[in-house]
Enzyme design. Sequence first.
Site, PDB file in Angstrom:
ATOM      1  N   ASN A 211       0.848  -1.198   0.000  1.00 28.44           N
ATOM      2  CA  ASN A 211       0.000   0.000   0.000  1.00 28.44           C
ATOM      3  C   ASN A 211       0.877   1.240   0.000  1.00 28.44           C
ATOM      4  OD1 ASN A 211       0.415   0.994   2.841  1.00 28.44           O
ATOM      5  ND2 ASN A 211      -0.364  -1.068   3.275  1.00 28.44           N
ATOM      6  N   ASP A 280      -4.365  -6.324   5.381  1.00 29.00           N
ATOM      7  CA  ASP A 280      -5.324  -7.194   6.064  1.00 29.00           C
ATOM      8  C   ASP A 280      -5.259  -8.625   5.532  1.00 29.00           C
ATOM      9  OD1 ASP A 280      -6.482  -5.326   7.837  1.00 29.00           O
ATOM     10  OD2 ASP A 280      -7.521  -4.386   6.152  1.00 29.00           O
ATOM     11  N   ASP A 307      -4.379  -9.609  13.133  1.00 33.57           N
ATOM     12  CA  ASP A 307      -4.618  -8.200  13.469  1.00 33.57           C
ATOM     13  C   ASP A 307      -3.743  -7.882  14.690  1.00 33.57           C
ATOM     14  OD1 ASP A 307      -5.608  -5.770  14.590  1.00 33.57           O
ATOM     15  OD2 ASP A 307      -7.351  -5.990  13.297  1.00 33.57           O
ATOM     16  N   PHE A 324      -4.780   3.687  14.747  1.00 35.38           N
ATOM     17  CA  PHE A 324      -5.079   4.672  13.705  1.00 35.38           C
ATOM     18  C   PHE A 324      -6.200   4.081  12.860  1.00 35.38           C
ATOM     19  CE2 PHE A 324      -2.173   8.332  13.053  1.00 35.38           C
ATOM     20  CZ  PHE A 324      -1.434   8.197  14.219  1.00 35.38           C
TER      21      PHE A 324
HETATM   22  O1  PMT Z   1       2.693   6.481   6.340  1.00 34.22           O
HETATM   23  P1  PMT Z   1       2.090   7.761   5.780  1.00 34.22           P
HETATM   24  O2  PMT Z   1       2.300   7.902   4.299  1.00 34.22           O
HETATM   25  O3  PMT Z   1       2.540   8.981   6.560  1.00 34.22           O
HETATM   26  O4  PMT Z   1       0.507   7.678   5.974  1.00 34.22           O
HETATM   27  C1  PMT Z   1      -0.040   7.670   7.234  1.00 34.22           C
HETATM   28  C2  PMT Z   1      -1.236   6.695   7.366  1.00 34.22           C
HETATM   29  C3  PMT Z   1      -2.391   7.198   6.532  1.00 34.22           C
HETATM   30  C4  PMT Z   1      -0.817   5.278   6.920  1.00 34.22           C
HETATM   31  C5  PMT Z   1      -1.599   6.640   8.910  1.00 34.22           C
HETATM   32  O5  PMT Z   1      -1.972   7.920   9.327  1.00 34.22           O
HETATM   33  C6  PMT Z   1      -2.720   5.642   9.190  1.00 34.22           C
HETATM   34  O6  PMT Z   1      -3.898   5.937   9.062  1.00 34.22           O
HETATM   35  N1  PMT Z   1      -2.345   4.397   9.596  1.00 34.22           N
HETATM   36  C7  PMT Z   1      -3.270   3.292   9.807  1.00 34.22           C
HETATM   37  C8  PMT Z   1      -3.652   2.696   8.489  1.00 34.22           C
HETATM   38  C9  PMT Z   1      -4.554   1.491   8.627  1.00 34.22           C
HETATM   39  O7  PMT Z   1      -4.122   0.419   8.334  1.00 34.22           O
HETATM   40  O8  PMT Z   1      -5.712   1.713   9.132  1.00 34.22           O
HETATM   41  P2  PMT Z   1      -6.850   0.552   9.336  1.00 34.22           P
HETATM   42  O9  PMT Z   1      -8.068   1.326   9.597  1.00 34.22           O
HETATM   43  O10 PMT Z   1      -6.827  -0.402   8.209  1.00 34.22           O
HETATM   44  O11 PMT Z   1      -6.368  -0.231  10.629  1.00 34.22           O
HETATM   45  C10 PMT Z   1      -6.823   0.098  11.946  1.00 34.22           C
HETATM   46  C11 PMT Z   1      -5.707  -0.101  12.952  1.00 34.22           C
HETATM   47  O12 PMT Z   1      -5.386  -1.489  13.091  1.00 34.22           O
HETATM   48  C12 PMT Z   1      -4.408   0.589  12.620  1.00 34.22           C
HETATM   49  O13 PMT Z   1      -3.895   1.091  13.827  1.00 34.22           O
HETATM   50  C13 PMT Z   1      -3.533  -0.531  12.071  1.00 34.22           C
HETATM   51  O14 PMT Z   1      -2.139  -0.291  12.340  1.00 34.22           O
HETATM   52  C14 PMT Z   1      -4.017  -1.723  12.871  1.00 34.22           C
HETATM   53  N2  PMT Z   1      -3.921  -3.014  12.159  1.00 34.22           N
HETATM   54  C15 PMT Z   1      -4.646  -3.217  11.030  1.00 34.22           C
HETATM   55  C16 PMT Z   1      -4.593  -4.448  10.405  1.00 34.22           C
HETATM   56  C17 PMT Z   1      -3.770  -5.467  10.926  1.00 34.22           C
HETATM   57  N3  PMT Z   1      -3.687  -6.640  10.362  1.00 34.22           N
HETATM   58  N4  PMT Z   1      -3.055  -5.223  12.039  1.00 34.22           N
HETATM   59  C18 PMT Z   1      -3.118  -4.020  12.663  1.00 34.22           C
HETATM   60  O15 PMT Z   1      -2.429  -3.802  13.676  1.00 34.22           O
END
Ligand code: PMT
Length: 405
Positions: A211, A280, A307, A324
Amino acid sequence: MQPLRARRVLLGITAGIAAYKAAELARLLVKDGADVQVVMTRSATQFIGAMTLQAITGRPVRDSLFDAQHEAAMGHIELARWAEVIVIAPATASTLAHLAAGTADDLLTTLCLASTAPLLVAPAMNQAMWAHPATQANIGVLSGRGTQLIGPAVGEQACGDQGAGRMQEPAQIRGAIHDLLMKSGALRGKRVIVTAGPTREAIDPVRFVGNRSSGKMGFAVASALVAQGADVTLVAGPVALPTPGGITRIDVESADDMHDAVFTSLPGAAIFVACAAVADFRPARAAEQKIKKTDETLVVEMIRNPDILSEVSASPARPFCVGFAAETHDVENYARGKLLAKGLDMIAANQVSASQGFEVDDNALLVLWEGGQQRLPMQSKSRLAAQLVELIVDRFNAQTATEDS
Ligand code: PMT
């Protein structure tokens, strides 16, 4: 009592009549137990001798970017990382203009640009120079970036004029430094894990699913945590960013690698901030050899990745968990859903699109926690990260206080 014992203060002195008062400021800080490193502009040495300041602080004064002997002992980038706070007293109109423009044409302005430490300036100049729209515009720029301002005081000036422009008294500047350091050391002794950047999920030895995360946001959060005194482990996906000062970095490739690195580092961690854009799903099987384009279509079966954040949040002796949420629409609703579903203490939601959130230098966040929320407006990721970390510190302290009572 030495309230600033072993705290690292970089005292910048620029060319003004008030430079002589900087010696008293240095003396007060040393008396408080601080390690004080003086950096003077070349012109400032016309107003006060470096020997005086060296005798007070017990450290050789630095005044040049190109001093091979000093650079060998502690290079300017190291010095920028060393500082817990940078104080410029007196700060001339010219220095304020250089700081506002972000120029780095002497040691002091270079250090300010290279450091993530909070910056406090004590302006000192003729009242007409202070009132000039150019100086006021520079002050506006600096305040907008989070630079703290003390003074100037109003009164009779060395040139005979009357008005605002006198440097604030050393005792008051010392008080402002105390306040800054008390705020900025809030996570001293705390271990924090941050994830940042993307993950890459191999399809074959040369191709992957990934990504657009650049790691900028997560690296800025890691730096802001260090500025609060935290002991930070940064688990970074494949990004092209240098390691910020004072951080232990673990580079990983896939979600599985990131999961393992986080869980290896987890024992004893007080806070976990998951900023990484973790894939994911991953290909069920990565081909051992490069896939040849023999067919018109290619079907890759994808399976769920662990996750990481949910698992950390559900682990025994869990740290304070900050997630985030990257959303293209309905940001608040989806973020609230993740806050609950993953059992988080806080979530920072950002709107993402082809030109927002990922890769760019600026960002905005909606931060949510049980019973509260705060919008952090569009600004540089480093400034945003500093504000987010202030919220984390507040919530973390509130939670720890409740658990202790
Ligand atoms: O890196 P940059 O270019 O500066 O961009 C920043 C960003 C947009 C990537 C950052 O600000 C951001 O939003 N990061 C989280 C991106 C994300 O994966 O969001 P999500 O809504 O899909 O996931 C929710 C949370 O679960 C996140 O904290 C993620 O780290 C965590 N997660 C998700 C999937 C997974 N398998 N394991 C996780 O820990």
